[in-house]
Write an enzyme that holds these catalytic residues in place. Sequence first.
Site, mmCIF file in Angstrom:
data_model
loop_
_atom_site.group_PDB
_atom_site.id
_atom_site.type_symbol
_atom_site.label_atom_id
_atom_site.label_comp_id
_atom_site.label_asym_id
_atom_site.label_seq_id
_atom_site.Cartn_x
_atom_site.Cartn_y
_atom_site.Cartn_z
ATOM 1 N N GLN A 91 0.843 -1.198 0.000
ATOM 2 C CA GLN A 91 0.000 0.000 0.000
ATOM 3 C C GLN A 91 0.877 1.245 0.000
ATOM 4 O O GLN A 91 0.380 2.358 -0.077
ATOM 5 C CB GLN A 91 -0.883 0.021 1.251
ATOM 6 C CG GLN A 91 -1.804 -1.168 1.359
ATOM 7 C CD GLN A 91 -2.438 -1.231 2.747
ATOM 8 O OE1 GLN A 91 -3.414 -0.554 3.028
ATOM 9 N NE2 GLN A 91 -1.865 -2.040 3.622
ATOM 10 N N ILE A 151 3.818 3.970 -1.146
ATOM 11 C CA ILE A 151 4.079 4.676 -2.406
ATOM 12 C C ILE A 151 5.536 5.107 -2.468
ATOM 13 O O ILE A 151 5.915 5.933 -3.278
ATOM 14 C CB ILE A 151 3.175 5.931 -2.482
ATOM 15 C CG1 ILE A 151 3.366 6.774 -1.211
ATOM 16 C CG2 ILE A 151 1.716 5.517 -2.625
ATOM 17 C CD1 ILE A 151 2.903 8.186 -1.355
ATOM 18 N N ASP A 152 6.361 4.531 -1.571
ATOM 19 C CA ASP A 152 7.708 5.063 -1.359
ATOM 20 C C ASP A 152 8.806 4.368 -2.143
ATOM 21 O O ASP A 152 9.973 4.742 -2.032
ATOM 22 C CB ASP A 152 8.032 5.038 0.148
ATOM 23 C CG ASP A 152 7.852 3.643 0.753
ATOM 24 O OD1 ASP A 152 8.016 2.635 0.033
ATOM 25 O OD2 ASP A 152 7.542 3.569 1.959
ATOM 26 N N HIS A 212 -1.331 1.262 -4.376
ATOM 27 C CA HIS A 212 -1.692 2.687 -4.316
ATOM 28 C C HIS A 212 -0.745 3.566 -5.122
ATOM 29 O O HIS A 212 -0.605 4.754 -4.849
ATOM 30 C CB HIS A 212 -1.725 3.166 -2.854
ATOM 31 C CG HIS A 212 -2.837 2.542 -2.049
ATOM 32 N ND1 HIS A 212 -2.812 2.428 -0.679
ATOM 33 C CD2 HIS A 212 -4.016 1.980 -2.442
ATOM 34 C CE1 HIS A 212 -3.927 1.834 -0.267
ATOM 35 N NE2 HIS A 212 -4.672 1.544 -1.311
ATOM 36 N N CYS A 238 0.028 13.243 -15.900
ATOM 37 C CA CYS A 238 -0.806 14.357 -16.333
ATOM 38 C C CYS A 238 -2.243 13.854 -16.452
ATOM 39 O O CYS A 238 -2.524 12.938 -17.220
ATOM 40 C CB CYS A 238 -0.324 14.894 -17.679
ATOM 41 S SG CYS A 238 -1.386 16.231 -18.258
ATOM 42 N N GLY A 262 2.846 -4.274 9.153
ATOM 43 C CA GLY A 262 2.792 -2.817 9.323
ATOM 44 C C GLY A 262 1.614 -2.143 8.661
ATOM 45 O O GLY A 262 1.754 -1.062 8.113
ATOM 46 N N SER A 272 -2.571 -1.099 9.340
ATOM 47 C CA SER A 272 -3.706 -1.103 10.254
ATOM 48 C C SER A 272 -4.884 -1.829 9.615
ATOM 49 O O SER A 272 -5.886 -2.089 10.282
ATOM 50 C CB SER A 272 -4.094 0.338 10.602
ATOM 51 O OG SER A 272 -4.358 1.077 9.422
HETATM 52 P P1 NAD Z 1 -1.483 3.086 8.795
HETATM 53 O O1 NAD Z 1 -0.709 4.329 9.060
HETATM 54 O O2 NAD Z 1 -2.956 3.113 8.877
HETATM 55 O O3 NAD Z 1 -1.002 1.937 9.782
HETATM 56 C C1 NAD Z 1 0.340 1.680 10.022
HETATM 57 C C2 NAD Z 1 0.445 0.428 10.876
HETATM 58 O O4 NAD Z 1 1.815 0.123 11.038
HETATM 59 C C3 NAD Z 1 -0.162 0.569 12.267
HETATM 60 O O5 NAD Z 1 -0.969 -0.557 12.522
HETATM 61 C C4 NAD Z 1 1.069 0.614 13.191
HETATM 62 O O6 NAD Z 1 0.803 -0.006 14.421
HETATM 63 C C5 NAD Z 1 2.069 -0.183 12.406
HETATM 64 N N1 NAD Z 1 3.471 0.161 12.645
HETATM 65 C C6 NAD Z 1 4.015 1.388 12.872
HETATM 66 N N2 NAD Z 1 5.349 1.296 12.991
HETATM 67 C C7 NAD Z 1 5.658 -0.018 12.825
HETATM 68 C C8 NAD Z 1 6.883 -0.749 12.829
HETATM 69 N N3 NAD Z 1 8.071 -0.144 13.033
HETATM 70 N N4 NAD Z 1 6.832 -2.084 12.627
HETATM 71 C C9 NAD Z 1 5.645 -2.713 12.437
HETATM 72 N N5 NAD Z 1 4.456 -2.073 12.421
HETATM 73 C C10 NAD Z 1 4.472 -0.746 12.615
HETATM 74 O O7 NAD Z 1 -0.950 2.567 7.389
HETATM 75 P P2 NAD Z 1 -1.628 1.673 6.261
HETATM 76 O O8 NAD Z 1 -2.363 0.543 6.873
HETATM 77 O O9 NAD Z 1 -0.559 1.394 5.291
HETATM 78 O O10 NAD Z 1 -2.698 2.611 5.586
HETATM 79 C C11 NAD Z 1 -2.399 3.943 5.343
HETATM 80 C C12 NAD Z 1 -2.459 4.390 3.897
HETATM 81 O O11 NAD Z 1 -1.547 5.470 3.794
HETATM 82 C C13 NAD Z 1 -2.006 3.401 2.889
HETATM 83 O O12 NAD Z 1 -2.910 3.445 1.864
HETATM 84 C C14 NAD Z 1 -0.641 3.916 2.376
HETATM 85 O O13 NAD Z 1 -0.678 3.949 0.961
HETATM 86 C C15 NAD Z 1 -0.577 5.346 2.802
HETATM 87 N N6 NAD Z 1 0.736 5.751 3.382
HETATM 88 C C16 NAD Z 1 1.889 5.333 2.778
HETATM 89 C C17 NAD Z 1 3.139 5.661 3.322
HETATM 90 C C18 NAD Z 1 4.395 5.174 2.637
HETATM 91 O O14 NAD Z 1 4.391 5.024 1.412
HETATM 92 N N7 NAD Z 1 5.466 4.890 3.367
HETATM 93 C C19 NAD Z 1 3.191 6.416 4.503
HETATM 94 C C20 NAD Z 1 1.976 6.853 5.086
HETATM 95 C C21 NAD Z 1 0.746 6.491 4.505
HETATM 96 ZN ZN ZN Z 2 -0.406 16.809 -20.260
#
Ligand code: NAD
Ligand code: ZN
Length: 244
Positions: A101, A103-104, A119, A127, A188, A190
């Site tokens: 999920q 995007i990094d 995602h 564009c 990692g 939720s």
């Molecule tokens: P979320 O933020 O809802 O949940 C993150 C989960 O990771 C939590 O349950 C938390 O307890 C757990 N967590 C935090 N640190 C941890 C660690 N060190 N080790 C293990 N678990 C850990 O994230 P989600 O469920 O991915 O949903 C959020 C949405 O936001 C996604 O659609 C994602 O695309 C986007 N998002 C992406 C990034 C990224 O690309 N790095 C960052 C923030 C949000």
């Molecule tokens: Zn264009």
Amino acid sequence: MEERYRQAAEILNDAKTVICLTGAGISVESGIPDFRGAGGLWAKYDPMEYAHIDAFRRNPGKIWKMVFELMEITMNALPNPAHLSLAELEKRSMLRSIITQNIDNLHQAAGSRNVIEFHGNASRLDCLNCGQSYGASEFDLNGSPPLCRDCSAVLKPSVVFFGEAIPMRALAESERLSNLADAILVIGTSAVVYPASSIPFIVKSNGGRVIEMNLESTGLTHSITDVFIQGPAGKTLPELVARL
Ligand code: NAD
Ligand code: ZN
């Protein structure tokens, strides 16, 4: 805890097709805040306000302020031991595919090849007007929002905003793999953002096993998770791989 690692290792050793679902938590130890982490980007920018496609269409300049900050964090981040462990599992043919999920781009940076970007990926820009696509590194990403070189419309990071559909190929391929898998690692996340959150349920409903790794329990933990390993993924995942 040792017993849980043993159970998880046994599941992975016995399974024929293992897939993995990752969320923002796996990249927290790379310095990218998840949605809930205190003091992070999302404390400043409400995701519902800044990550909705209607908000982008209404006022791309405002959304780009947040995107510049996000890009600076993600483009300078490096994979951590959790990303590297998953790349190692794939190399050992013990992991078929990662559905992320995030995007990094950090799974790819760690060396994983079979990555489904549920995602999208912030390292590309699209564009919305003419369909042209660019690498984010082709642009100077501070100052004013980047413009399409063909039609001058404001570009959008190639990530799925709220209100947008999941890329069709990612959705179809994830569904196919979920129906094939006899084990899934859920790391990692939720597990509240639909439809990604339904993937572990598909695996489970086909008789597959669910291994969950997270800092804290989630809605999955007491419903479909078979083995819950609590802790930071950068530590727990290498520990698990060392037992395979
Ligand atoms: P979320 O933020 O809802 O949940 C993150 C989960 O990771 C939590 O349950 C938390 O307890 C757990 N967590 C935090 N640190 C941890 C660690 N060190 N080790 C293990 N678990 C850990 O994230 P989600 O469920 O991915 O949903 C959020 C949405 O936001 C996604 O659609 C994602 O695309 C986007 N998002 C992406 C990034 C990224 O690309 N790095 C960052 C923030 C949000
Ligand atoms: Zn264009």
